[in-house]
Design a protein around this motif. Sequence first.
Motif, short mmCIF file in Angstrom:
data_model
loop_
_atom_site.label_atom_id
_atom_site.label_comp_id
_atom_site.label_asym_id
_atom_site.label_seq_id
_atom_site.Cartn_x
_atom_site.Cartn_y
_atom_site.Cartn_z
N ASN A 25 0.84 -1.20 0.00
CA ASN A 25 0.00 0.00 0.00
C ASN A 25 0.87 1.25 0.00
N GLU A 26 1.91 1.24 0.83
CA GLU A 26 2.82 2.40 0.88
C GLU A 26 3.52 2.60 -0.47
N SER A 58 2.33 1.68 -3.35
CA SER A 58 1.32 2.19 -4.29
C SER A 58 1.12 3.69 -4.10
N ASN A 59 1.07 4.14 -2.83
CA ASN A 59 0.91 5.58 -2.56
C ASN A 59 2.09 6.37 -3.10
N LEU A 60 3.30 5.86 -2.87
CA LEU A 60 4.50 6.56 -3.36
C LEU A 60 4.54 6.58 -4.88
N GLN A 110 1.93 6.64 -6.81
CA GLN A 110 0.96 7.65 -7.25
C GLN A 110 1.53 9.05 -7.07
N LYS A 111 2.23 9.28 -5.96
CA LYS A 111 2.87 10.58 -5.75
C LYS A 111 3.90 10.86 -6.84
#
Length: 183
Positions: free
Chosen positions: A28-29, A31-33, A35-36
């Motif tokens: 999840n982390e 994936s978030n990074l 996207q950023k």
Amino acid sequence: RLIGQQQEVNNLIQKKIAVDEENARLKNEFSNLDQKFKDKSQELKDTEECAQNKEEQNRLVIKNLEEENKGLNACCADLLNDLEKLRKQEAQWKTEKSGNDARIKNLETDLAEAREQMKELRSICGDLSSQVAVKQEQLSQKDCDVIRARKELQEMQNLYRQNIKHTAQQAELIKQLQALNND
């Protein structure tokens, strides 16, 4: 001993669950990074396009001013009042150009910062990918450990059942021997 092995199996299952949760959190982390990173890439692209557009606009403004200056110089004797107004306008446009130049400089600074952030994000993504690979390897090892422990538990349960059966048979034989001795 059987209880100890059951406890060990339970512990291994708990560890596997913890590793699965950690793996999910890391994914999840990641994936978030990611996207950023994509957002920053788009922001960088938009910033570069904006800077190019501003430069083109400034070139057009300067070109227009130079052409207008040539025309004004030809009509200088008849249009002194208009020339003064145009000089004021030219000064205003230079001020705007100066403001635009400052904005371009700020955009270039923002662009450099965004590039630096992209480098950092790439590094973080690489680190996270390595961590995910390590966790996946650990998870695979834990799965093997759980399978091995289950097999050992099954073998112990089978031996325990056989032992109970043999014990019952021996008890029956002892009864028969005692009955024979009593006769």
